[in-house]
Design an enzyme around this catalytic site. Structure first.
Site, PDB file in Angstrom:
ATOM      1  CB  SER A   1      38.434  12.584   9.837  1.00 19.40           C
ATOM      2  OG  SER A   1      37.076  12.975   9.778  1.00 19.40           O
TER       3      SER A   1
ATOM      4  CD  GLU B   1      28.915  10.064   6.724  1.00 15.98           C
ATOM      5  OE1 GLU B   1      29.415   9.669   7.790  1.00 15.98           O
ATOM      6  OE2 GLU B   1      29.516  10.781   5.919  1.00 15.98           O
TER       7      GLU B   1
ATOM      8  CB  SER C   1      30.614  19.063  13.891  1.00 13.26           C
ATOM      9  OG  SER C   1      30.738  20.341  13.313  1.00 13.26           O
TER      10      SER C   1
END
Length: 398
Positions: A129, A244, A383
């Protein structure tokens, strides 16, 4: 799909449970079960203890030093660790970058980095990120310009979990700014002690130093630390994210927290009766338990699929969405069960600087921080809104 455990599976569970009861340090168990904060030493010590039995990387094949367990055994291990109150093994090395190295890394990278991940010599962090690139990760702007046998890296990463402890970072960088955004990205392994790297803490709402921002200023990274091919990093990044997101479901931890929630609700009274016997609250707990049971069946479906040699597909996004929703709902009901006492905030107690909380209610004291910390789960790892888009594209063809 057969979701029943075999006699061999039951025997394996019994062996794992006995080992955890005999070897899990009490101080770590108590911190986990009572929602206190773990420090870097706690994670490192647990990793090294497991590494002594090649159990720090339970998904690894034997050829790389893992135990060679099948998908069912790994699921049992995760359940039993959660039940016992064991800390998680931090995923950045063993579960995220290691599978990428095994599939795409050079022989030199595998022979050097994998043993160090296994025994805990290197603590890894994730450089994905950026301030303007979160869910739209492919828009990242951190540059890596090749000069001879090095890349020169400039840019910034953010929300770098536990980066203050890290020895190494796996990092997405832009190596071709003229290419389409997914096609100009490379996957680098960066030594965090390299000159030009600055790590600054981000103190979150629960007053914890868990995440960081990382700045790169003319950081020299050997070309030998490029994983796979230049400008193919997006392929490796997607492969990593699949692993993940499957792990984010954390069914075992949610089952443990559900038991904690029920105990809280039995210990608190409403109109002279245990809160858990209140029809409205009991209905909320029951609905959440049903959601958790459905999530567990989905996890078992994925386990069965992996046992058949199939990797995670859109199911990884499903597990990520529902797993994080269940985790957040658990913290919300804990907060509701405690009532106003849950609003008290006692960082010294959470850090182990004080034996008992200032309110005298040691169950209630961590819950405000716990609740706020879990707001992140529906955001990290991609998200939940992005995961819904992935499901729509891969399953519905939208």
């Amino acid at each position: 799909m057969d979701i029943n455990y075999s006699p061999a599976d039951d025997a394996f569970r019994a062996d794992v449970r006995a080992w955890l009861e005999a070897n899990l340090p009490r101080v770590l168990r108590d911190k986990v079960l009572h929602h206190k904060r773990l420090n870097g030493e706690d994670y490192a010590n647990w990793h090294k203890l497991l590494g002594s039995r090649s159990w720090s990387a339970v998904a690894w094949p034997r050829e790389y030093g893992g135990p060679g367990w099948d998908a069912t055994q790994r699921h049992i291990w995760d359940e039993e660790c959660a039940r016992a109150g064991a800390p998680i093994v931090l995923p950045f090395g063993v579960s995220m970058v290691a599978p990428v190295l095994m599939k795409y890394g050079s022989e030199a990278q595998k022979s050097y980095f994998l043993p160090r991940i296994l025994d805990g010599s290197d603590w890894w962090c994730q450089g994905y990120s950026e301030p303007g690139s979160g869910s739209d990760l492919a828009s990242l702007r951190t540059r890596a310009d090749r000069q001879g046998d090095h890349y020169i890296v400039n840019g910034q990463k953010t929300w770098t979990t536990l980066g203050q402890h890290a020895d190494m970072m796996f990092c997405l960088v832009r190596t071709d700014p003229q290419a389409k955004k997914q096609e100009g990205i490379s996957f680098l392994l960066i030594d965090m002690k390299t000159p030009g790297i600055t790590v600054r803490p981000i103190i979150t709402l629960d007053e914890d130093h868990e995440v960081n921002e990382v700045f790169f200023e003319d950081v020299k990274v050997p070309v030998a630390n490029l994983v796979g091919e230049e400008n193919r990093g997006w392929t490796y990044a997607k492969f990593l994210l699949g692993h993940e997101r499957t792990g984010i479901a954390r069914v075992g931890q949610s089952k443990r927290e559900l038991a904690f929630l029920k105990r809280l609700a039995l210990d608190r009274n409403k109109q002279g009766k245990p809160l858990l016997h209140d029809p409205l609250f009991a209905a909320k707990v029951a609905a959440l338990e049903i959601e958790l049971m459905a999530l567990e069946v989905t996890v078992l479906r994925v386990v069965a699929s992996e046992a058949g040699g199939k990797g995670p597909g859109p199911e990884a996004s499903m597990l990520k969405i529902k797993g994080t929703e269940v985790q957040q709902a658990l913290t919300e009901l804990m907060f509701e069960a405690i009532g106003p006492q849950a609003a008290a905030f006692d960082p010294a107690f959470l850090e182990g600087e004080r034996e008992t909380s200032i309110t005298g209610d040691d169950d209630a004291a961590p819950l405000a921080a716990y609740y706020f910390n879990f707001r992140k789960t529906s955001i990290y790892g991609g998200s939940n809104e992005i995961q819904k888009n992935i499901i729509a594209q891969m399953i519905l063809g939208l």
